[in-house]
Design a protein around this motif. Sequence first.
Motif, PDB file in Angstrom:
ATOM      1  N   THR A  14      -5.076   2.195  10.022  1.00 31.00           N
ATOM      2  CA  THR A  14      -6.005   3.326  10.018  1.00 31.00           C
ATOM      3  C   THR A  14      -6.852   3.367   8.749  1.00 31.00           C
ATOM      4  O   THR A  14      -7.607   4.307   8.548  1.00 31.00           O
ATOM      5  CB  THR A  14      -5.243   4.657  10.141  1.00 31.00           C
ATOM      6  N   PHE A  15      -6.739   2.356   7.884  1.00 29.90           N
ATOM      7  CA  PHE A  15      -7.510   2.325   6.647  1.00 29.90           C
ATOM      8  C   PHE A  15      -7.985   0.902   6.394  1.00 29.90           C
ATOM      9  O   PHE A  15      -7.425  -0.067   6.920  1.00 29.90           O
ATOM     10  CB  PHE A  15      -6.687   2.841   5.462  1.00 29.90           C
ATOM     11  N   LYS A  16      -9.034   0.776   5.575  1.00 33.69           N
ATOM     12  CA  LYS A  16      -9.639  -0.532   5.335  1.00 33.69           C
ATOM     13  C   LYS A  16      -9.588  -0.973   3.874  1.00 33.69           C
ATOM     14  O   LYS A  16      -9.864  -2.139   3.584  1.00 33.69           O
ATOM     15  CB  LYS A  16     -11.100  -0.510   5.801  1.00 33.69           C
ATOM     16  N   ASP A  17      -9.263  -0.065   2.962  1.00 32.93           N
ATOM     17  CA  ASP A  17      -9.322  -0.396   1.535  1.00 32.93           C
ATOM     18  C   ASP A  17      -8.038  -1.079   1.061  1.00 32.93           C
ATOM     19  O   ASP A  17      -7.441  -0.680   0.064  1.00 32.93           O
ATOM     20  CB  ASP A  17      -9.588   0.861   0.703  1.00 32.93           C
ATOM     21  N   CYS A  45       0.842  -1.204   0.000  1.00 31.83           N
ATOM     22  CA  CYS A  45       0.000   0.000   0.000  1.00 31.83           C
ATOM     23  C   CYS A  45       0.874   1.250   0.000  1.00 31.83           C
ATOM     24  O   CYS A  45       1.863   1.331   0.747  1.00 31.83           O
ATOM     25  CB  CYS A  45      -0.912   0.007   1.233  1.00 31.83           C
ATOM     26  N   PRO A  81      -2.175   9.468   6.529  1.00 36.47           N
ATOM     27  CA  PRO A  81      -3.535   8.910   6.671  1.00 36.47           C
ATOM     28  C   PRO A  81      -3.530   7.380   6.673  1.00 36.47           C
ATOM     29  O   PRO A  81      -4.276   6.753   7.422  1.00 36.47           O
ATOM     30  CB  PRO A  81      -4.272   9.468   5.457  1.00 36.47           C
ATOM     31  N   ARG A  82      -2.669   6.789   5.828  1.00 39.64           N
ATOM     32  CA  ARG A  82      -2.501   5.332   5.821  1.00 39.64           C
ATOM     33  C   ARG A  82      -1.302   4.996   6.704  1.00 39.64           C
ATOM     34  O   ARG A  82      -0.169   5.275   6.351  1.00 39.64           O
ATOM     35  CB  ARG A  82      -2.247   4.833   4.404  1.00 39.64           C
ATOM     36  N   CYS A  99      -4.717  -1.987  -2.834  1.00 44.86           N
ATOM     37  CA  CYS A  99      -3.257  -1.916  -2.838  1.00 44.86           C
ATOM     38  C   CYS A  99      -2.669  -2.893  -3.855  1.00 44.86           C
ATOM     39  O   CYS A  99      -3.279  -3.920  -4.181  1.00 44.86           O
ATOM     40  CB  CYS A  99      -2.709  -2.226  -1.446  1.00 44.86           C
TER      41      CYS A  99
END
Length: 426
Positions: free
Chosen positions: A343-346, A316, A330-331, A350
């Motif tokens: 801190t992210f789910k998507d 990612c 943020p990631r 990646c």
Amino acid sequence: MDVESGWQRQMCARDARWFAARSAAYLTIALGIATHNTWGATSVDATVELPVWSRTWTGTLGGKSVIVELTRTADALSGDYCYQPCADAVRLRLQLTGTIDTQEALLTERDMGAKTPDQSTGVWMLKSLDAVAKGTWSSPDGKRTLPVVLSQSTSGRPFPYDIRLLADALPKAVARCTSSHVSAILLYRQNHLVQELPTDSRGTCSLFIPEVIDANFDGWPDLRIQLGQGAGPNEAYQTWLFDPNAQRLVDAPRSLQDVLSPVFDPAHRMVWSEVRASCCEYGLTTYRWQKGELKEIEAQSSYTLPVLDGTTRRYCLAAPDYADGHIYFPRRVEQSGHRLTLTFKDIESCDTELGMPDEAGVDIWHTNPGGSPQLLKRETSTWARVSTSIGPRFCPEVPFFAHGAIQRIVLRDDPARCSGSDPRKN
């Protein structure tokens, strides 16, 4: 923000590549500007003088609160409006285009979110567009009319001059892009020329319009103009600072002029800049004013964050961002107590292919309530000598975030990625 010197050494290669790329981006922009011209010189005989401005009004349309933003270039107007509270998703939906003369402004309204965005959804007629603008909105068929009452929004001291550009030609509404050159910004007060600011601004499809800003946070309005269309976000600007004693604009110091795409945060008195070094390499730098010069405070570069998604290895992009006076990612991997979380789910978005192993790693952060994220530890990639299908090789050993923990995996399944000698000794 302190981290152990060992982690700093481990990330030295990644940071060195980023800083070299950032310097190359600065140099490319600078050489591009120099190719066109030097500061204060003009290479094309300008023949047209035209008024320009960008303004914001708040007020009412038929009793409903609206925000209207318009830009003037010669006699042409363009902009948008929204009903308050203005949601970001619909803010640019209602577009306005038209013309202005000494008597009034005539604007056509279009809804860019409609099935037929080219179709007019209304007509605006406004008497002048100064501190106060009044007029009417009419339906396309003219059967419905609503009053419009607007007041110009200003923050801080207003810019004391009217702005005109010295350009090579009037902008034209044509289907294809044509280059436009501005050789000077002319400042007028009561129709008398007060100051001329030489520049070399070259737009690809339209003229760049000067922006009124407070670049050094002294409460006085400054001015800047974009110089060319770079590979976003790598945009070069020329900036002038207002000298209240001389009542004139003066060249900003080179420490600001050299910053690409500067963004000004008056709440924290910070300047920050995001630069893209390649398709997947980003960096962000923050600055503060110190004794009349802009000084670098912090710089962070993007990196590859490996994540184990079941048995699938994903990579990612973790790129820096800016908020509330500090740089953050943020990631990221966040630690709370002994627990690690993403801190992210998507993660499905990646990549499944790793680019440069040296740029892959896991930064572990901790965020105090109301504070900025603090870097606790860096898990970096290294090289391990292992057996492969083609014999002993040095293969990347990459840390992965895996189900709340860090798992190191030697990527020996692709010998082509491995090396016959230790890359750390090259």
